[in-house]
Design a protein around this motif. Structure first.
Motif, PDB file in Angstrom:
ATOM      1  N   VAL A 146      11.897  19.428   6.230  1.00  0.00           N
ATOM      2  CA  VAL A 146      10.894  18.553   6.005  1.00  0.00           C
ATOM      3  C   VAL A 146      11.022  17.193   6.020  1.00  0.00           C
ATOM      4  O   VAL A 146      10.188  16.791   6.590  1.00  0.00           O
ATOM      5  N   ALA A 147      11.950  16.400   5.538  1.00  0.00           N
ATOM      6  CA  ALA A 147      12.100  14.962   5.297  1.00  0.00           C
ATOM      7  C   ALA A 147      12.584  14.768   6.653  1.00  0.00           C
ATOM      8  O   ALA A 147      11.471  13.815   7.137  1.00  0.00           O
ATOM      9  N   PHE A 159       5.445  10.017  10.238  1.00  0.00           N
ATOM     10  CA  PHE A 159       5.040   8.785   9.460  1.00  0.00           C
ATOM     11  C   PHE A 159       5.169   8.175  10.684  1.00  0.00           C
ATOM     12  O   PHE A 159       4.436   7.072  10.728  1.00  0.00           O
ATOM     13  N   GLN A 160       6.319   7.788  11.327  1.00  0.00           N
ATOM     14  CA  GLN A 160       6.609   7.354  12.820  1.00  0.00           C
ATOM     15  C   GLN A 160       4.974   7.146  14.080  1.00  0.00           C
ATOM     16  O   GLN A 160       5.165   6.073  14.269  1.00  0.00           O
ATOM     17  N   LEU A 161       4.753   8.505  13.791  1.00  0.00           N
ATOM     18  CA  LEU A 161       4.044   8.586  15.368  1.00  0.00           C
ATOM     19  C   LEU A 161       2.653   8.361  14.757  1.00  0.00           C
ATOM     20  O   LEU A 161       2.093   6.897  15.750  1.00  0.00           O
ATOM     21  N   LEU A 162       2.474   8.374  13.902  1.00  0.00           N
ATOM     22  CA  LEU A 162       1.088   7.216  12.516  1.00  0.00           C
ATOM     23  C   LEU A 162       1.147   6.079  13.251  1.00  0.00           C
ATOM     24  O   LEU A 162      -0.010   5.217  13.750  1.00  0.00           O
ATOM     25  N   PRO A 209       8.905   1.174   4.230  1.00  0.00           N
ATOM     26  CA  PRO A 209       8.627   2.424   4.621  1.00  0.00           C
ATOM     27  C   PRO A 209       9.299   2.514   6.392  1.00  0.00           C
ATOM     28  O   PRO A 209       9.684   3.895   6.257  1.00  0.00           O
ATOM     29  N   VAL A 210       9.242   1.490   6.719  1.00  0.00           N
ATOM     30  CA  VAL A 210       9.693   2.285   8.408  1.00  0.00           C
ATOM     31  C   VAL A 210      11.746   2.266   8.182  1.00  0.00           C
ATOM     32  O   VAL A 210      12.148   3.169   8.908  1.00  0.00           O
ATOM     33  N   HIS A 256      -0.824   7.126   5.413  1.00  0.00           N
ATOM     34  CA  HIS A 256      -0.081   7.429   3.659  1.00  0.00           C
ATOM     35  C   HIS A 256       0.045   8.709   2.906  1.00  0.00           C
ATOM     36  O   HIS A 256       1.357   8.382   1.975  1.00  0.00           O
ATOM     37  N   ILE A 257      -0.750   9.391   3.675  1.00  0.00           N
ATOM     38  CA  ILE A 257      -0.511  10.904   3.348  1.00  0.00           C
ATOM     39  C   ILE A 257       1.664  10.811   3.553  1.00  0.00           C
ATOM     40  O   ILE A 257       2.307  11.863   2.702  1.00  0.00           O
ATOM     41  N   GLU A 258       1.858  10.509   4.797  1.00  0.00           N
ATOM     42  CA  GLU A 258       2.767  11.448   5.414  1.00  0.00           C
ATOM     43  C   GLU A 258       4.337  10.339   4.642  1.00  0.00           C
ATOM     44  O   GLU A 258       4.998  11.386   4.541  1.00  0.00           O
ATOM     45  N   PHE A 259       3.860   8.896   4.025  1.00  0.00           N
ATOM     46  CA  PHE A 259       4.478   8.702   3.598  1.00  0.00           C
ATOM     47  C   PHE A 259       5.005   8.993   2.495  1.00  0.00           C
ATOM     48  O   PHE A 259       6.077   9.133   1.486  1.00  0.00           O
ATOM     49  N   ASN A 260       3.631   9.135   1.906  1.00  0.00           N
ATOM     50  CA  ASN A 260       4.381  10.255   0.448  1.00  0.00           C
ATOM     51  C   ASN A 260       4.849  11.656   0.511  1.00  0.00           C
ATOM     52  O   ASN A 260       5.307  12.045  -0.248  1.00  0.00           O
ATOM     53  N   ALA A 261       4.707  12.005   1.706  1.00  0.00           N
ATOM     54  CA  ALA A 261       5.285  12.926   2.017  1.00  0.00           C
ATOM     55  C   ALA A 261       6.653  13.163   2.107  1.00  0.00           C
ATOM     56  O   ALA A 261       7.972  14.095   1.694  1.00  0.00           O
TER      57      ALA A 261
END
Length: 268
Positions: free
Chosen positions: A108-109, A116-119, A15-16, A78-83
């Motif tokens: 958008v990507a 995701f990084q901020l979270l 994910p990173v 997890h929502i942002e990873f999916n996004a």
């Protein structure tokens, strides 16, 4: 080229690395292939964790405790990873759209990668990492259902599932602020501002395709929601944010009427 870059990033499991690759997407569409790219197996790339479970098995916790706030931030990550995956997928999967379409979703990507990084950074201050808790896969399941029609994808992912975030974000922000998590609340402010733009992009291209195909946007949306078994949306709705994202008054009226009808059926 952009579509190839997006597919390469989508296949990453870490994910990173995926978030970094999403943020590094360019707007280079020179010699962009106007054909369907070959789909490799196992899309999207995923880490071994989090464990994906049914939605009812994802434990809900209040934000009053440190553990509860960590669980809440984890669910948002997890929502942002999916996004990230959803934005990458719409770029590579659907050929033949105008160049601006691919540039819009690259933006958008990049922004989803930042979210995701901020979270994840905030999650680390709560002694947790992304993947430490189970999560569900509802967003990607709808991407699978709509993989053969870009109009359906636009109708039911950005305009439906992601638009739910416009409604939920102020509530979640208030929970974090009330618990004294000002850093988390500030991240939610960034996300909401960007997500208005993301849903707006979905609205704009949905209407573009409806006009191209000679379809009424409101009735077509209702037909697709039924055909693809989209979740029924319940209020309260963030009408101000939805208007800023480009929903028309006719669409908002239909949304509220449907929610009232479903509430009446549930009460009966």
């Amino acid at each position: 080229m952009l579509r190839d870059q997006a597919l390469d990033a989508l296949l990453l499991c870490d994910p990173v690395r995926k978030a970094a690759a999403a943020r590094a997407l360019t707007d280079d569409i020179a010699l962009q292939p106007d054909v369907m790219l070959c789909a490799p197996p196992r899309i999207p790339g995923r880490p071994a964790r989090p464990e994906l479970v049914a939605p009812q098995r994802v434990r809900q916790r209040g934000a009053g405790s440190r553990e509860g706030r960590a669980a809440l931030i984890h669910s948002l990550a997890h929502i942002e990873f999916n996004a990230i995956n959803l934005a990458l997928d719409i770029i590579w999967r659907f050929p033949g759209m105008p160049d601006a379409f691919y540039r819009d979703w690259a933006r958008v990507a990049r922004e989803e990668g930042l979210h995701f990084q901020l979270l994840c950074e905030h999650l680390s201050t709560l002694d947790m990492r992304y993947g430490d808790l189970p999560a569900h896969d509802g967003l990607w399941e709808m991407a699978e259902r709509t993989r053969d029609d870009v109009l359906a994808r636009l109708a039911l992912v950005p305009r439906t599932l992601e638009a739910r975030g416009l409604d939920a974000s102020p509530v979640v922000r208030e929970k974090l602020a009330r618990a004294g998590d000002e850093a988390g609340a500030a991240i939610l402010d960034v996300i909401l501002a960007d997500e208005i733009g993301h849903v707006g992009i979905g609205n704009r291209w949905y209407r573009y395709l409806c006009a191209l195909r000679g379809l009424d946007p409101v009735s077509q949306f209702q037909e697709m929601a039924h055909r693809y078994k989209a979740p029924r949306l319940r209020g309260p709705f963030n009408l101000e944010a939805r208007r800023a994202a480009g929903f028309t008054e006719d669409e908002l009226r239909a949304l509220q009427e449907d929610a009232r009808r479903q509430a009446g059926l549930s009460a009966a």
